[in-house]
Design an enzyme around this catalytic site. Structure first.
Site, mmCIF file in Angstrom:
data_model
loop_
_atom_site.group_PDB
_atom_site.id
_atom_site.type_symbol
_atom_site.label_atom_id
_atom_site.label_comp_id
_atom_site.label_asym_id
_atom_site.label_seq_id
_atom_site.Cartn_x
_atom_site.Cartn_y
_atom_site.Cartn_z
ATOM 1 N N HIS A 245 1.269 -0.860 -3.475
ATOM 2 C CA HIS A 245 0.149 0.201 -3.738
ATOM 3 C C HIS A 245 0.934 1.454 -4.494
ATOM 4 O O HIS A 245 2.283 1.524 -4.383
ATOM 5 C CB HIS A 245 -0.640 0.743 -2.831
ATOM 6 C CG HIS A 245 0.353 1.610 -1.583
ATOM 7 N ND1 HIS A 245 1.031 0.833 -0.871
ATOM 8 C CD2 HIS A 245 0.379 2.905 -1.456
ATOM 9 C CE1 HIS A 245 1.664 1.527 -0.008
ATOM 10 N NE2 HIS A 245 1.107 2.807 -0.583
ATOM 11 N N ASP A 247 0.899 5.681 -4.346
ATOM 12 C CA ASP A 247 -0.012 6.890 -3.789
ATOM 13 C C ASP A 247 -0.729 7.374 -4.733
ATOM 14 O O ASP A 247 -0.089 8.164 -5.658
ATOM 15 C CB ASP A 247 1.318 7.752 -3.000
ATOM 16 C CG ASP A 247 1.963 6.894 -1.760
ATOM 17 O OD1 ASP A 247 1.354 5.746 -1.439
ATOM 18 O OD2 ASP A 247 3.014 7.368 -1.460
ATOM 19 N N HIS A 301 5.005 0.351 -4.121
ATOM 20 C CA HIS A 301 5.677 0.156 -2.583
ATOM 21 C C HIS A 301 4.807 -0.711 -1.569
ATOM 22 O O HIS A 301 3.706 -0.638 -1.718
ATOM 23 C CB HIS A 301 6.446 1.351 -2.209
ATOM 24 C CG HIS A 301 5.452 2.453 -2.187
ATOM 25 N ND1 HIS A 301 4.834 3.289 -3.099
ATOM 26 C CD2 HIS A 301 4.906 3.141 -1.106
ATOM 27 C CE1 HIS A 301 3.943 4.122 -2.654
ATOM 28 N NE2 HIS A 301 4.077 3.884 -1.321
ATOM 29 N N ARG A 311 7.093 -1.598 14.341
ATOM 30 C CA ARG A 311 7.556 -0.584 13.329
ATOM 31 C C ARG A 311 6.683 0.823 13.389
ATOM 32 O O ARG A 311 5.522 0.382 13.252
ATOM 33 C CB ARG A 311 7.923 -1.035 11.719
ATOM 34 C CG ARG A 311 8.351 0.186 10.895
ATOM 35 C CD ARG A 311 8.680 -0.630 9.648
ATOM 36 N NE ARG A 311 9.275 0.104 8.749
ATOM 37 C CZ ARG A 311 8.551 0.803 7.528
ATOM 38 N NH1 ARG A 311 7.438 0.437 7.374
ATOM 39 N NH2 ARG A 311 8.875 1.394 6.537
#
Length: 374
Positions: A245, A247, A301, A311
């Site tokens: 995607h 941002d 990204h 994570r």
């Protein structure tokens, strides 16, 4: 609300009927394989063995010192990264290490709590606040392997009655026992908002503009703070923590933990951005790309997961006040790449009409023209 910690199916229940209830953390405890809803198509399945992205490391304190040499170096580096792929790192950024540590460690209080506790903060699907997991309100395919807790944010001095919007939301949804939790993320959001304005000074100067131009544009920002929790996964080679995607917001400041997972697509090749404990990751979003008339880039990204450990990341998404017109300054206009729009218009588009990818701005422009908004 009943707390559910295992998958159980009665005679009248199916897996589909329970999908709205479970987060990926619960599924990890199961002995079977990753459910098909989480398995991505072959051409999008991740690889852990990707090259490292060369990302400029910018000494923000040097820029703010007004030393001509340090200012020149910082503006050169940020322009280099922003034009190539839209990513850079900032060090000596002035955010208190104790606050960064508290924000990271406090995440466990929420994400390791029972499902019913987390669901007290459940938000509406595609809203920018509240708790969401992979099963909430989504089409049951290509699901991300993560849970999120998001907060809308406006700087305290810009809100009615100087309200602490993040802390107030947390206490309203989760109760007074989350008072310290709320205080941490209110302080964190304020710190990231202030940091983003300093970065906007740097970006403005790198484009040859008045130092205060973008800072003033974003001073009354209406932004989003998001906590991301990516559980470990038995089959990390078939799932994604977050799919590819761009941002749609203006600027993202990301605090990573010690676990690698961020990947950026550059020249049709995925590259990793390994954690740097001394720096925060910053990337350009589509709205700021439009503000620069396409000079600075927003790149695809994604986040990958692993089978060894969870994570955790914290992202601050800077956005202008919803009714502000997004338009490049005269110095950058030239031949216009994108029409004027407001953040609320783009936000509506990605919520209701289109996913966020490398074509979002182009498709948004077509949508505006089709609807007669330009």
């Amino acid at each position: 609300m009943e707390c559910i910690t295992k998958l159980h199916f009665t005679e009248n229940e199916t897996e589909d009927s329970l999908l709205m209830t479970f987060g990926s953390m619960v599924l990890h405890d199961q002995e079977n394989q990753v459910p098909q809803e989480f398995v991505w198509p072959d051409h999008q399945k991740p690889s852990q063995n990707v090259p490292i992205l060369q990302v400029p490391l910018i000494d923000l304190a040097g820029f703010l010192s007004d030393d001509p040499l340090l200012v020149s170096e910082a503006t050169r580096l940020v322009a280099e990264g922003a034009k190539q792929h839209g990513f850079f790192l900032v060090t000596n950024h002035g955010v208190d290490d104790r606050l960064l540590f508290s924000a990271y460690t406090s995440m466990d209080k929420f994400f390791l709590s029972p499902t019913c506790e987390k669901q007290k903060a459940q938000g509406e699907w595609r809203e920018s606040w509240g708790y969401a997991n992979s099963y909430f309100g989504k089409d049951k395919k290509n699901l991300p392997w993560k849970e999120m807790l998001s907060f809308s944010f406006t700087p305290e001095e810009k809100t009615d009655n100087h309200s602490q919007i993040v802390k107030d939301f947390i206490i309203e949804k989760l109760g007074d026992e989350y008072d310290d939790f709320g205080r941490v993320y209110q302080e964190y959001a304020e710190a990231m908002s202030n940091l983003s304005l300093k970065i906007m000074e740097l970006l403005g100067m790198s484009l040859g503009l008045n130092r205060s131009h973008f800072k003033e544009f974003f001073e009354d920002n209406e932004s989003i703070l998001r906590l991301n929790y990516y559980p470990k996964c038995k089959q990390p080679d078939v799932v994604l923590g977050t799919g590819p995607h761009c941002d749609p917001t203006s600027l993202t400041i990301l605090q990573q933990d010690h676990v690698s997972g961020l990947q950026v697509l550059v020249d049709n090749q995925w590259h990793s951005v390994p954690p740097n404990p001394e720096a925060l990751v910053v990337n350009i979003g589509d709205t700021f790309r439009a503000l620069t008339n396409g000079i600075y880039k927003s790149s695809l990204h994604q986040a990958v997961v692993n089978s060894e450990t969870e994570r955790k990341t914290i992202a601050f998404f800077l956005s202008p006040k919803v009714d502000k017109v997004v338009k490049p300054p005269e110095e950058l206009e030239g031949e216009r790449v994108y029409p004027d729009f407001t953040w609320s218009m783009l936000h509506e588009f990605v919520k209701k009409h289109y996913k966020t990818d490398e074509n979002t701005l182009e498709e948004f422009t077509k949508w505006l023209k089709k609807d007669g908004n330009v």
